[in-house]
Design a protein around this motif. Structure first.
Motif, short mmCIF file in Angstrom:
data_model
loop_
_atom_site.label_atom_id
_atom_site.label_comp_id
_atom_site.label_asym_id
_atom_site.label_seq_id
_atom_site.Cartn_x
_atom_site.Cartn_y
_atom_site.Cartn_z
N GLU A 122 69.47 60.30 60.31
CA GLU A 122 70.84 59.86 60.39
C GLU A 122 71.82 60.28 59.23
N GLY A 123 72.70 60.88 59.59
CA GLY A 123 73.67 61.28 58.55
C GLY A 123 73.47 62.70 57.93
N ILE A 124 72.37 63.21 58.51
CA ILE A 124 72.03 64.71 58.04
C ILE A 124 72.02 65.62 59.23
N ARG A 125 72.97 66.72 59.20
CA ARG A 125 72.97 67.73 60.26
C ARG A 125 72.74 69.15 59.65
N ALA A 126 72.35 69.78 60.87
CA ALA A 126 72.16 71.21 60.63
C ALA A 126 73.40 71.92 61.07
N THR A 127 74.15 72.64 60.47
CA THR A 127 75.46 73.13 60.95
C THR A 127 75.78 74.51 60.53
N ASP A 128 76.51 75.36 61.51
CA ASP A 128 76.72 76.75 61.19
C ASP A 128 77.81 76.92 59.96
N LEU A 129 77.75 77.75 59.19
CA LEU A 129 78.78 77.82 57.95
C LEU A 129 80.07 78.26 58.50
N ARG A 130 80.08 78.83 59.38
CA ARG A 130 81.56 79.19 60.12
C ARG A 130 82.57 77.93 60.33
N SER A 131 81.66 77.07 61.03
CA SER A 131 82.57 75.77 61.63
C SER A 131 82.85 74.85 60.13
N LEU A 132 81.68 74.88 59.11
CA LEU A 132 82.02 74.20 57.90
C LEU A 132 83.04 74.96 57.10
N ALA A 133 83.28 76.10 57.08
CA ALA A 133 84.43 76.73 56.59
C ALA A 133 85.67 76.48 57.35
N VAL A 134 85.82 76.44 58.45
CA VAL A 134 86.97 76.37 59.26
C VAL A 134 87.24 74.95 59.13
N GLU A 135 86.47 73.87 59.17
CA GLU A 135 86.56 72.44 59.03
C GLU A 135 87.48 72.23 57.58
N GLY A 136 87.01 73.08 56.60
CA GLY A 136 87.38 72.69 55.41
C GLY A 136 87.23 71.42 54.62
N ALA A 137 86.02 70.94 54.96
CA ALA A 137 85.70 69.45 54.44
C ALA A 137 84.77 69.45 53.24
N LEU A 138 84.31 70.73 53.01
CA LEU A 138 83.51 71.15 51.62
C LEU A 138 84.31 71.59 50.70
N ALA A 139 83.76 71.24 49.12
CA ALA A 139 84.62 71.67 48.27
C ALA A 139 84.33 73.14 48.15
N ALA A 140 85.33 74.11 47.69
CA ALA A 140 85.12 75.65 47.72
C ALA A 140 84.18 75.91 47.09
N ALA A 141 83.54 75.36 45.97
CA ALA A 141 82.41 75.86 45.30
C ALA A 141 80.97 75.58 46.15
N ASP A 142 80.91 74.55 46.86
CA ASP A 142 79.90 74.08 47.68
C ASP A 142 79.68 74.93 48.65
N LEU A 143 80.98 75.50 49.42
CA LEU A 143 80.92 76.46 50.62
C LEU A 143 80.48 77.80 50.21
N ALA A 144 80.88 78.11 48.98
CA ALA A 144 80.45 79.45 48.43
C ALA A 144 78.99 79.45 48.11
N ALA A 145 78.49 78.41 47.50
CA ALA A 145 77.10 78.37 47.09
C ALA A 145 76.11 78.50 48.44
#
Ligand SMILES: [Zn+2]
Length: 314
Positions: free
Chosen positions: A107-130
């Motif tokens: 519960e609370g942990i998901r496998a997600t594609d990076l493109r969606s994460l990037a478009v949603e903008g919910a991650l800090a820039a440094a985390d998305l880049a990492a």
């Protein structure tokens, strides 16, 4: 100061593109064969996990967590043979690793594609880049098992900086595939195209792989000629974007059109035409009366288009 710095700033345009701003110090030169084990022993080690090409992220509270601690990574089924030392982040050593594709996530942990994460903008820039950094390395290691020279097995060197052939000793380094993406401009209008795979109503800048033996400007001129039949004069580099699908570098340019009649390559594009600046501003704002759109703002195409449409005489 030399003239070529005159119009540059330290806040360059590449920082507007998604996947930029990585804070991991890669430490590629200073490390040796013991570095991975040493970094693993650090209490503050963090692990970016993937199931195949999908990032494992933790949703909880206001933030999405992009990395896990060692005990969490073990519980999720981290495959120790897949581990790569990405480098040292301000919070401690960072690793990339794989979990089995069929892992059942709690519960609370998901496998997600990076493109969606990037478009949603919910991650800090440094985390998305990492995560982008991690995805490209994991993909390269998992698809480069054998030597291209002799067919012998490859094994990772220095925590995954490269791979070495166990038969002939050749060292292989991760590759990056350059892509040119360019906005052709004719005065107050720009050239946008639509690939059949695009979301409905979306138009974007033209793009294509740089081919061996080409300069960036030559690739820009060739691609625009091939896809749209437009001849290009001057080419101005604008920004670049790491594109971890699996490991491209998008090189963004503005390109001066010196012919105007579009001859579309129907195999590549289902439409390609000139758009007036006023119309492009409506598309950028998401208020075009026909619902025509440009890519989301994490994409270099969006920033290339916005730079043209919003440009004002100084
Ligand atoms: Zn070999």
């Amino acid at each position: 100061m030399p003239f070529f710095f005159d119009h540059r700033t330290f806040r360059e345009a590449s920082y507007l593109n998604g996947f930029s701003g990585n804070s991991i110090e890669r430490w590629s030169e200073g490390r040796d064969e013991a570095s991975l084990a040493e970094a693993l022993a650090a209490e503050n080690a963090g692990f970016h996990l993937f199931a195949e090409d999908r990032a494992i992220v933790k949703f909880g509270g206001e933030r999405i967590a992009a990395f896990f601690r060692a005990d969490e990574a073990r519980e999720l089924g981290l495959d120790p043979d897949s581990l790569i030392l990405l480098g040292i982040a301000p919070e401690g050593p960072r690793f990339a690793g794989l979990v089995a594709a069929d892992t059942v996530l709690p519960e609370g942990i998901r496998a997600t594609d990076l493109r969606s994460l990037a478009v949603e903008g919910a991650l800090a820039a440094a985390d998305l880049a990492a995560l982008a950094h991690a995805r490209s390395y994991l993909h390269w290691h998992s698809t480069n098992r054998f030597c291209g020279r002799c067919g012998g097995p490859l094994a990772p060197l220095r925590g995954g900086v490269s791979r070495k052939c166990q038969a002939c000793g050749t060292e292989h380094f991760p590759r990056v595939d350059p892509v040119v993406i360019m906005l052709a401009i004719d005065g107050e209008r720009c050239l946008l195209g639509r690939q059949p795979r695009f979301a409905p109503g979306m138009y974007s800048a033209l793009a294509g792989f740089l081919e061996p033996g080409e300069a960036i400007e030559e690739a820009v001129r060739r691609e625009v000629k091939e896809e749209a039949g437009i001849r290009i004069g001057r080419v101005a580099y604008y920004s670049s974007q790491a594109w971890p699908f699996p490991s491209s570098l998008m090189i963004g340019c503005h390109a001066e059109a010196i012919s105007t009649e579009v001859e579309r390559d129907a195999a590549e594009l289902e439409d390609c035409r000139w758009f007036e600046r006023e119309e492009v501003l409506l598309m950028l704002a998401g208020v075009h009366p026909d619902g025509i759109l440009v890519p989301p703002n994490m994409a270099i195409a969006h920033q290339l288009i916005a730079a043209f449409a919003e440009w004002k005489e100084a």
